[in-house]
Design a protein around this motif. Sequence first.
Motif, mmCIF file in Angstrom:
data_model
loop_
_atom_site.group_PDB
_atom_site.id
_atom_site.type_symbol
_atom_site.label_atom_id
_atom_site.label_comp_id
_atom_site.label_asym_id
_atom_site.label_seq_id
_atom_site.Cartn_x
_atom_site.Cartn_y
_atom_site.Cartn_z
ATOM 1 N N SER A 82 -42.870 54.273 -52.124
ATOM 2 C CA SER A 82 -42.777 54.962 -50.891
ATOM 3 C C SER A 82 -43.952 54.610 -49.800
ATOM 4 N N ALA A 83 -45.042 54.334 -50.688
ATOM 5 C CA ALA A 83 -46.412 54.002 -49.996
ATOM 6 C C ALA A 83 -45.740 52.373 -49.186
ATOM 7 N N PHE A 84 -45.214 51.587 -50.129
ATOM 8 C CA PHE A 84 -44.755 50.122 -49.476
ATOM 9 C C PHE A 84 -44.043 50.243 -48.438
ATOM 10 N N ILE A 85 -43.015 51.107 -48.274
ATOM 11 C CA ILE A 85 -41.972 51.237 -47.270
ATOM 12 C C ILE A 85 -42.650 51.809 -46.253
ATOM 13 N N PHE A 86 -43.312 52.849 -46.220
ATOM 14 C CA PHE A 86 -44.077 53.366 -45.038
ATOM 15 C C PHE A 86 -45.194 52.687 -44.480
ATOM 16 N N ALA A 87 -45.983 51.979 -45.310
ATOM 17 C CA ALA A 87 -46.985 50.992 -44.630
ATOM 18 C C ALA A 87 -46.334 49.950 -43.934
ATOM 19 N N LEU A 88 -45.149 49.313 -44.583
ATOM 20 C CA LEU A 88 -44.392 48.383 -43.837
ATOM 21 C C LEU A 88 -44.101 48.596 -42.381
ATOM 22 N N ILE A 89 -43.825 49.927 -42.327
ATOM 23 C CA ILE A 89 -43.276 50.472 -41.008
ATOM 24 C C ILE A 89 -44.320 50.754 -40.183
ATOM 25 N N SER A 90 -45.444 51.323 -40.740
ATOM 26 C CA SER A 90 -46.587 51.753 -39.992
ATOM 27 C C SER A 90 -47.394 50.447 -39.300
ATOM 28 N N ILE A 91 -47.519 49.340 -40.278
ATOM 29 C CA ILE A 91 -48.160 48.135 -39.902
ATOM 30 C C ILE A 91 -47.498 47.620 -38.641
ATOM 31 N N ARG A 92 -46.181 47.492 -38.852
ATOM 32 C CA ARG A 92 -45.567 46.706 -37.753
ATOM 33 C C ARG A 92 -45.485 47.521 -36.238
ATOM 34 N N PHE A 93 -45.292 48.799 -36.554
ATOM 35 C CA PHE A 93 -45.446 49.680 -35.543
ATOM 36 C C PHE A 93 -46.675 49.491 -34.756
ATOM 37 N N PHE A 94 -47.773 49.755 -35.520
ATOM 38 C CA PHE A 94 -49.152 49.984 -35.053
ATOM 39 C C PHE A 94 -49.536 48.680 -34.350
ATOM 40 N N LEU A 95 -48.973 47.532 -34.881
ATOM 41 C CA LEU A 95 -49.516 46.160 -34.208
ATOM 42 C C LEU A 95 -48.899 46.128 -32.925
ATOM 43 N N LYS A 96 -47.504 46.460 -32.710
ATOM 44 C CA LYS A 96 -46.928 46.539 -31.324
ATOM 45 C C LYS A 96 -47.512 47.607 -30.535
ATOM 46 N N LEU A 97 -48.087 48.455 -30.960
ATOM 47 C CA LEU A 97 -48.530 49.699 -30.271
ATOM 48 C C LEU A 97 -50.159 49.323 -29.537
ATOM 49 N N ILE A 98 -50.790 48.830 -30.432
ATOM 50 C CA ILE A 98 -52.384 48.872 -30.179
ATOM 51 C C ILE A 98 -52.865 48.400 -28.768
ATOM 52 N N ASN A 99 -52.296 47.187 -28.431
ATOM 53 C CA ASN A 99 -52.771 46.677 -27.118
ATOM 54 C C ASN A 99 -52.290 47.568 -26.146
ATOM 55 N N LYS A 100 -51.463 48.365 -26.201
ATOM 56 C CA LYS A 100 -50.899 49.482 -25.146
ATOM 57 C C LYS A 100 -51.764 50.690 -24.927
ATOM 58 N N VAL A 101 -51.869 51.222 -26.235
ATOM 59 C CA VAL A 101 -52.605 52.590 -26.355
ATOM 60 C C VAL A 101 -54.002 52.623 -26.397
ATOM 61 N N LYS A 102 -54.599 51.521 -27.011
ATOM 62 C CA LYS A 102 -55.890 51.251 -27.346
ATOM 63 C C LYS A 102 -56.345 52.249 -28.398
ATOM 64 N N LEU A 103 -57.478 52.683 -28.504
ATOM 65 C CA LEU A 103 -58.181 53.643 -29.434
ATOM 66 C C LEU A 103 -58.310 54.950 -29.330
ATOM 67 N N VAL A 104 -58.343 55.085 -28.002
ATOM 68 C CA VAL A 104 -58.846 56.530 -27.745
ATOM 69 C C VAL A 104 -57.600 57.709 -28.145
ATOM 70 N N PRO A 105 -56.228 57.422 -28.239
ATOM 71 C CA PRO A 105 -55.364 58.478 -28.750
ATOM 72 C C PRO A 105 -55.905 58.646 -30.125
ATOM 73 N N PHE A 106 -55.912 57.676 -30.900
ATOM 74 C CA PHE A 106 -56.288 57.763 -32.280
ATOM 75 C C PHE A 106 -57.339 58.506 -32.560
ATOM 76 N N ALA A 107 -58.603 58.319 -31.541
ATOM 77 C CA ALA A 107 -59.832 59.008 -31.811
ATOM 78 C C ALA A 107 -59.605 60.583 -31.608
ATOM 79 N N ILE A 108 -58.883 60.773 -30.486
ATOM 80 C CA ILE A 108 -58.735 62.366 -30.372
ATOM 81 C C ILE A 108 -57.846 63.032 -31.567
ATOM 82 N N TYR A 109 -56.796 62.182 -31.982
ATOM 83 C CA TYR A 109 -56.158 62.748 -33.299
ATOM 84 C C TYR A 109 -57.101 62.804 -34.269
ATOM 85 N N ARG A 110 -58.047 61.911 -34.647
ATOM 86 C CA ARG A 110 -58.997 62.134 -35.718
ATOM 87 C C ARG A 110 -59.898 63.439 -35.578
#
Length: 280
Positions: free
Chosen positions: A240-268
């Motif tokens: 389960s960890a392997f599958i969802f990490a695979l999805i998470s990493i690929r999605f995050f790397l496509k997203l990070i240059n667009k949304v930056k860090l602030v949305p993640f900071a608010i979520y934290r």
Amino acid sequence: MDFIEIIKAIILGMVEGLTEFAPVSSTGHMIIVDDMWLKSEEFLTKYVANTFKVVIQLGSILASVIVFRERFIDLLGLNRIFNKNKVVSVNNGGHLNLLHVIVGLIPAGILGVLFEDYIDEHLFSIETVAIGLILGAFLMIAADKFGGKRPTVNSLDEITYKHALIIGLVQCFSLWPGFSRSGATISGGVLFGLNHRTAADFTFIMAVPIMAGASFISLLKNWQYFTIDALPFFIAGFISAFIFALISIRFFLKLINKVKLVPFAIYRIIVAVIIILLYF
């Protein structure tokens, strides 16, 4: 071990996989999902539950290795064996090598060894995790505000040893539970000239050896808890960890240059508030 417990293993693996590499603190999420809801220690002993968390972390590590397999082949000098061409920069002829990764690992590695017992005994608490979530959020907001506007480093092969050392020093903050390794290192990279995607790439590559080393040591200490009864639980969580990490990493790397860090900071900050309200 019954079906419900296997479902719990899958859920915990999912939480680990989705949060280990995103800058949101997997520790904080494990507290909410496991300590507050699933309570794995009620059907596993404390030591087996802790061993399980190491096993699912290995699933996340494997996902990162898969995503960055060409880089790891290159870093380890296995290009000829796998018939791969080296990845070289088109910008300045530089090349990310294993020494960059080692330089980035040294500061947190030294502090981790020196203060491991103190951190385990005194810093792993609900209060410290909530504090880490909030402080890490402030660092991420600062990174977006003061860095990343005009990045000077836009690919892994432009990273210098100085960049690697600075990111490694900032990574030391992640020894505080809840601060988040990826949150600290991506923020450090952005503050000192890397674009968000490059900082994330380097963070994920650098995470593999330090996480693998820590996991290997933990497994050696807890090998006796790999019983036949617990094995289905471990396997379900690992996959389960392997599958969802695979999805998470690929999605995050496509997203990070667009949304930056602030949305993640608010979520934290929201996660920290939830922890505080539920516990206090």
